[in-house]
Write an enzyme that holds these catalytic residues in place. Structure first.
Site, PDB file in Angstrom:
ATOM      1  N   GLU A   1     -10.906   3.484   6.207  1.00 51.93           N
ATOM      2  CA  GLU A   1      -9.791   4.329   6.687  1.00 51.93           C
ATOM      3  C   GLU A   1     -10.417   5.395   7.584  1.00 51.93           C
ATOM      4  OE1 GLU A   1      -7.824   6.763   3.725  1.00 51.93           O
ATOM      5  OE2 GLU A   1      -6.081   7.131   5.007  1.00 51.93           O
TER       6      GLU A   1
ATOM      7  N   HIS B   1       1.402   4.921  -2.311  1.00 50.40           N
ATOM      8  CA  HIS B   1       1.050   5.848  -3.400  1.00 50.40           C
ATOM      9  C   HIS B   1       2.349   6.480  -3.869  1.00 50.40           C
ATOM     10  CE1 HIS B   1      -3.251   5.646  -2.224  1.00 50.40           C
ATOM     11  NE2 HIS B   1      -2.739   5.456  -1.031  1.00 50.40           N
TER      12      HIS B   1
ATOM     13  N   ASP C   1       2.010   3.818   2.980  1.00 50.80           N
ATOM     14  CA  ASP C   1       0.977   4.687   2.389  1.00 50.80           C
ATOM     15  C   ASP C   1       1.599   5.856   1.624  1.00 50.80           C
ATOM     16  OD1 ASP C   1      -1.623   5.364   1.780  1.00 50.80           O
ATOM     17  OD2 ASP C   1      -2.193   6.027   3.780  1.00 50.80           O
ATOM     18  N   ASP C   2       1.973   6.917   2.332  1.00 49.96           N
ATOM     19  CA  ASP C   2       2.575   8.108   1.712  1.00 49.96           C
ATOM     20  C   ASP C   2       3.798   8.508   2.547  1.00 49.96           C
ATOM     21  OD1 ASP C   2       0.376   8.901  -0.344  1.00 49.96           O
ATOM     22  OD2 ASP C   2      -0.720   8.600   1.534  1.00 49.96           O
TER      23      ASP C   2
ATOM     24  N   HIS D   1       0.864  -1.189   0.000  1.00 49.41           N
ATOM     25  CA  HIS D   1       0.000   0.000   0.000  1.00 49.41           C
ATOM     26  C   HIS D   1       0.895   1.232   0.000  1.00 49.41           C
ATOM     27  CE1 HIS D   1      -3.658   2.164   2.077  1.00 49.41           C
ATOM     28  NE2 HIS D   1      -3.028   2.956   1.221  1.00 49.41           N
TER      29      HIS D   1
ATOM     30  N   HIS E   1      -9.393   1.204  -1.078  1.00 49.18           N
ATOM     31  CA  HIS E   1      -9.331   1.767   0.270  1.00 49.18           C
ATOM     32  C   HIS E   1     -10.740   1.641   0.853  1.00 49.18           C
ATOM     33  CE1 HIS E   1      -5.595   3.476  -1.073  1.00 49.18           C
ATOM     34  NE2 HIS E   1      -5.438   4.259  -0.026  1.00 49.18           N
TER      35      HIS E   1
HETATM   36  N1  ADE Z   1      -4.292   8.940  -1.553  1.00 47.15           N
HETATM   37  C1  ADE Z   1      -3.052   8.989  -1.066  1.00 47.15           C
HETATM   38  N2  ADE Z   1      -3.023   8.603   0.209  1.00 47.15           N
HETATM   39  C2  ADE Z   1      -4.290   8.302   0.551  1.00 47.15           C
HETATM   40  C3  ADE Z   1      -4.917   7.826   1.726  1.00 47.15           C
HETATM   41  N3  ADE Z   1      -4.248   7.611   2.864  1.00 47.15           N
HETATM   42  N4  ADE Z   1      -6.249   7.643   1.710  1.00 47.15           N
HETATM   43  C4  ADE Z   1      -6.949   7.876   0.595  1.00 47.15           C
HETATM   44  N5  ADE Z   1      -6.413   8.313  -0.528  1.00 47.15           N
HETATM   45  C5  ADE Z   1      -5.091   8.522  -0.558  1.00 47.15           C
HETATM   46 ZN    ZN Z   2      -3.565   4.861   0.747  1.00 50.91          ZN
END
Ligand code: ADE
Ligand code: ZN
Length: 330
Positions: free
Chosen positions: A197, A16, A275-276, A14, A194
């Protein structure tokens, strides 16, 4: 233990790729492309990374990716991520990207597809890291637009391991994308989404029943629904949990309050992800290390979590066996 966690063989499911854009690289690409950023410096931009929720993060995330203009920018972004991932002993990464966020800025689909494809091939030959590509749809945009993107992506179907669903969750339930995900299924493209969350547990059920996904991204809100937890356990649906992301986006006040221990206790098929990483305190190693600090898990649990990631990765049987062998030998 920190060194052991960094060296633990892992798969990241996961991630991005646009969320790996570090402030320094954002400034470098802005300069290259003649874009003026509304910040004095990379350090000033970094201090702006203080989020109240998913929406406030997404605003900065979409603003940040404006500097991605040419193939070269996407290529360098991905190579920088792969290099950091390799340092965390990530053996395989399922990387997702948001084509709509680029199309709306006039960047043709071919640009991210070709650049990311080249970076994936080069990273594998340079560092041995394997990867797969997930094309994500933005759930806060119209489903018709996602359908159009799915059709236009046809030249690259052989490059897509799966389609995904991301962006602002609440108010954009999975059912909105039923037709798009049906169309992906008809084209034999696997599906992830997703769910749970920030959104309710019912979105997780919707993603499974309506979108027929093989993995749930996040899924942490399942814990509000005992019946759903039992189903996720029975069906062993992989949940790509992102601990530091949930803290940075205020899903939980502190990692110690996270439902991860309860999810494991319930027998759920959990794996850890970043994630990011440019926005949420770093990559895979930092997520594993933070979990150790918060939950004091032993090496057996971390090996189980890493093994769960390897099991659920979009990798060939051969590659999966290789990764399991490396994990077992560790
Ligand atoms: N796009 C990038 N990170 C995200 C996240 N944590 N939740 C939803 N969309 C995303
Ligand atoms: Zn994500």
């Amino acid at each position: 233990m920190q060194d052991w966690l960094k060296g633990l063989p892992k798969a990241e499911l996961h991630l991005h790729i646009e969320g790996t854009l570090e402030p320094e690289q954002q400034f470098e690409l802005a300069r290259r492309n003649g874009i003026t950023l509304p910040y004095e410096s990379a350090a000033a931009l970094r201090t702006a990374y203080d989020f109240a929720d998913l929406a406030s993060f997404l605003a900065l995330y979409y603003q940040g990716m404006n500097v991605l203009q040419q193939e070269r920018d996407f290529y360098e972004l991905a190579m920088a991520y792969f290099e950091r991932a390799v340092a965390d002993n990530v053996l395989h990464a399922d990387i997702s990207f948001d084509p709509q966020a680029h199309l709306v800025r006039g960047i043709d689909l071919a640009v991210p597809f070709e650049a990311l494809g080249q970076a994936m091939a080069d990273a594998e030959s340079q560092w041995g890291i394997s990867s797969a590509l997930i094309m994500s749809f933005m759930r806060d945009r119209e489903a018709e637009e996602a359908m159009d993107v799915l059709r236009r992506a046809e030249p690259w179907y052989d490059r897509i391991a799966a389609v995904g669903l991301d962006s602002a969750e609440v108010g954009n339930p999975p059912e909105k994308f039923a037709a798009v995900f049906d169309a992906a299924k008809e084209r034999r493209i696997p599906r992830v989404a997703h769910a749970g969350e920030e959104g309710p547990a019912s979105y997780i059920r919707g993603a499974l029943d309506t979108l027929d996904v093989c993995r749930i991204d996040h899924g942490v809100r399942c814990i509000d629904d005992a019946e759903l937890v039992e189903r996720l356990r029975r069906e062993q649906i992989p949940l790509t949990v992102c601990p530091l992301s949930n803290v940075y986006l205020k899903g939980v006040a502190r990692l110690e309050d996270h439902s991860l221990p309860a999810m494991l206790e319930a027998g759920l098929n959990v794996n850890l992800n970043s994630d990011d990483p440019a926005y949420f305190g770093g990559g895979m190693a930092n997520n594993f290390i933070a979990c150790h600090a918060a939950f004091d898990w032993d090496t057996t649990i971390f090996k189980q979590l890493a093994g769960n990631g390897i099991n659920a990765a979009f990798a060939s049987d051969n590659r999966r066996a290789q990764m399991h062998a490396e994990l077992e030998a560790y």
